[in-house]
Motif scaffolding. Structure first.
Motif, short mmCIF file in Angstrom:
data_model
loop_
_atom_site.label_atom_id
_atom_site.label_comp_id
_atom_site.label_asym_id
_atom_site.label_seq_id
_atom_site.Cartn_x
_atom_site.Cartn_y
_atom_site.Cartn_z
N VAL A 1 0.85 -1.18 0.00
CA VAL A 1 0.00 0.00 0.00
C VAL A 1 0.89 1.23 0.00
N LEU A 2 0.68 2.11 -0.98
CA LEU A 2 1.45 3.35 -1.06
C LEU A 2 0.86 4.37 -0.10
N MET A 3 1.74 4.96 0.71
CA MET A 3 1.37 6.02 1.62
C MET A 3 2.32 7.19 1.37
N VAL A 4 1.86 8.38 1.68
CA VAL A 4 2.69 9.56 1.53
C VAL A 4 2.76 10.30 2.86
N LYS A 5 3.94 10.86 3.12
CA LYS A 5 4.15 11.69 4.31
C LYS A 5 4.37 13.12 3.83
N GLN A 6 3.67 14.04 4.48
CA GLN A 6 3.88 15.45 4.17
C GLN A 6 3.46 16.30 5.36
N TYR A 7 3.99 17.51 5.38
CA TYR A 7 3.66 18.45 6.45
C TYR A 7 2.32 19.08 6.15
N ARG A 8 1.46 19.17 7.18
CA ARG A 8 0.16 19.82 7.07
C ARG A 8 0.15 21.00 8.05
N HIS A 9 0.27 22.19 7.48
CA HIS A 9 0.49 23.39 8.29
C HIS A 9 -0.67 23.70 9.24
N ALA A 10 -1.91 23.60 8.79
CA ALA A 10 -3.04 23.97 9.65
C ALA A 10 -3.06 23.15 10.94
N ALA A 11 -2.73 21.87 10.86
CA ALA A 11 -2.69 21.00 12.04
C ALA A 11 -1.30 20.94 12.66
N ASP A 12 -0.29 21.48 11.97
CA ASP A 12 1.10 21.45 12.40
C ASP A 12 1.58 20.03 12.69
N ILE A 13 1.32 19.14 11.72
CA ILE A 13 1.73 17.74 11.86
C ILE A 13 2.41 17.25 10.59
N ILE A 14 3.27 16.24 10.75
CA ILE A 14 3.73 15.44 9.62
C ILE A 14 2.69 14.33 9.49
N SER A 15 1.98 14.33 8.39
CA SER A 15 0.82 13.48 8.22
C SER A 15 1.12 12.30 7.30
N LEU A 16 0.75 11.11 7.76
CA LEU A 16 0.83 9.90 6.95
C LEU A 16 -0.53 9.72 6.29
N GLU A 17 -0.54 9.71 4.96
CA GLU A 17 -1.79 9.75 4.20
C GLU A 17 -1.75 8.81 3.00
N ILE A 18 -2.91 8.62 2.41
CA ILE A 18 -2.95 7.96 1.11
C ILE A 18 -2.83 9.05 0.04
N PRO A 19 -2.36 8.71 -1.15
CA PRO A 19 -2.18 9.72 -2.19
C PRO A 19 -3.52 10.24 -2.71
N GLY A 20 -3.51 11.50 -3.14
CA GLY A 20 -4.73 12.09 -3.71
C GLY A 20 -4.57 13.57 -3.88
N GLY A 21 -5.67 14.22 -4.25
CA GLY A 21 -5.62 15.66 -4.44
C GLY A 21 -6.92 16.20 -4.98
N VAL A 22 -6.84 17.36 -5.60
CA VAL A 22 -8.00 18.10 -6.09
C VAL A 22 -8.36 17.67 -7.50
N VAL A 23 -9.67 17.62 -7.75
CA VAL A 23 -10.18 17.40 -9.11
C VAL A 23 -10.20 18.77 -9.79
N ASP A 24 -9.43 18.92 -10.85
CA ASP A 24 -9.38 20.19 -11.57
C ASP A 24 -10.65 20.37 -12.42
N ASP A 25 -10.92 21.62 -12.77
CA ASP A 25 -12.07 21.91 -13.63
C ASP A 25 -11.99 21.09 -14.90
N GLY A 26 -13.10 20.45 -15.26
CA GLY A 26 -13.16 19.67 -16.49
C GLY A 26 -12.68 18.24 -16.35
N GLU A 27 -12.14 17.87 -15.21
CA GLU A 27 -11.66 16.50 -14.99
C GLU A 27 -12.74 15.64 -14.35
N GLU A 28 -12.73 14.39 -14.68
CA GLU A 28 -13.53 13.40 -13.97
C GLU A 28 -12.70 12.93 -12.77
N PRO A 29 -13.33 12.50 -11.69
CA PRO A 29 -12.57 12.08 -10.50
C PRO A 29 -11.50 11.02 -10.78
#
Length: 181
Positions: A57-85
């Motif tokens: 299982v692929l996981m990503v670590k990144q800093y999340r400023h609002a919570a001030d944590i290094i977060s272990l997450e699954i990959p993902g992001g924003v659906v851009d205009d005109g894109e299907e999920p």
């Protein structure tokens, strides 16, 4: 009994790249007027329980400023205009992890916080991922990609080591789909 509120007016306070804030005035079914109801407008988000061809299982670590944590997450992001999920998810997986996936199965669509936000998160199970390139990150992203066994993911969840609620939800549905819970 009808529970839905009637929208009487909306006023935008802020329109930004990542979030928009508006104030609504609404009328409840019983006639009560609700003034100054703040609503955050966000784009639709996607994420994936992404399993490699080696069953990791692929996981990503990144800093999340609002919570001030290094977060272990699954990959993902924003659906851009005109894109299907699913199209957005293919792009995000490739950009964040360098892995290409062709096998997608919808797991769930959830509302992160329907009391204050209007968006949805669409989660998939992606299988058979192959590393085909390096990461192609946005300027504001610093992401470390890690691989975990399904057993390790279950342990991380049991120990409350994954703090991102929408990602825990996707992992729960993914583990159910895989017959792991």
């Amino acid at each position: 009994m009808d529970l839905k509120w009637k929208l009487l007016s909306s006023k935008y306070i802020h329109k930004g790249k990542w979030a928009t804030l508006r104030i609504d005035t609404c009328e409840m079914p019983n006639g009560t007027i609700v003034d100054d109801y703040y609503v955050l407008e966000y784009d639709t988000w996607v994420n994936a329980v992404a399993i490699t061809e080696d069953n990791k299982v692929l996981m990503v670590k990144q800093y999340r400023h609002a919570a001030d944590i290094i977060s272990l997450e699954i990959p993902g992001g924003v659906v851009d205009d005109g894109e299907e999920p699913q199209q957005a998810l293919r792009r995000e997986l490739l950009e964040e992890t360098g892995y290409q996936f062709d096998d997608f199965e919808l797991l769930c669509t959830v509302c992160p916080n329907p009391s204050t936000g209007d968006n949805q998160v669409v989660s998939y199970l992606a299988r058979g991922g192959k590393k085909v390139q390096g990461q192609s990150l946005d300027d504001h992203e610093e992401i470390i990609v890690e691989e975990y066994s399904i057993g390790e993911i279950k342990q991380l969840l049991a120990e409350n080591k994954i703090m991102q609620a929408m990602h825990c939800t996707a992992l729960f549905y993914g583990l159910m789909k895989l017959g792991e819970i």
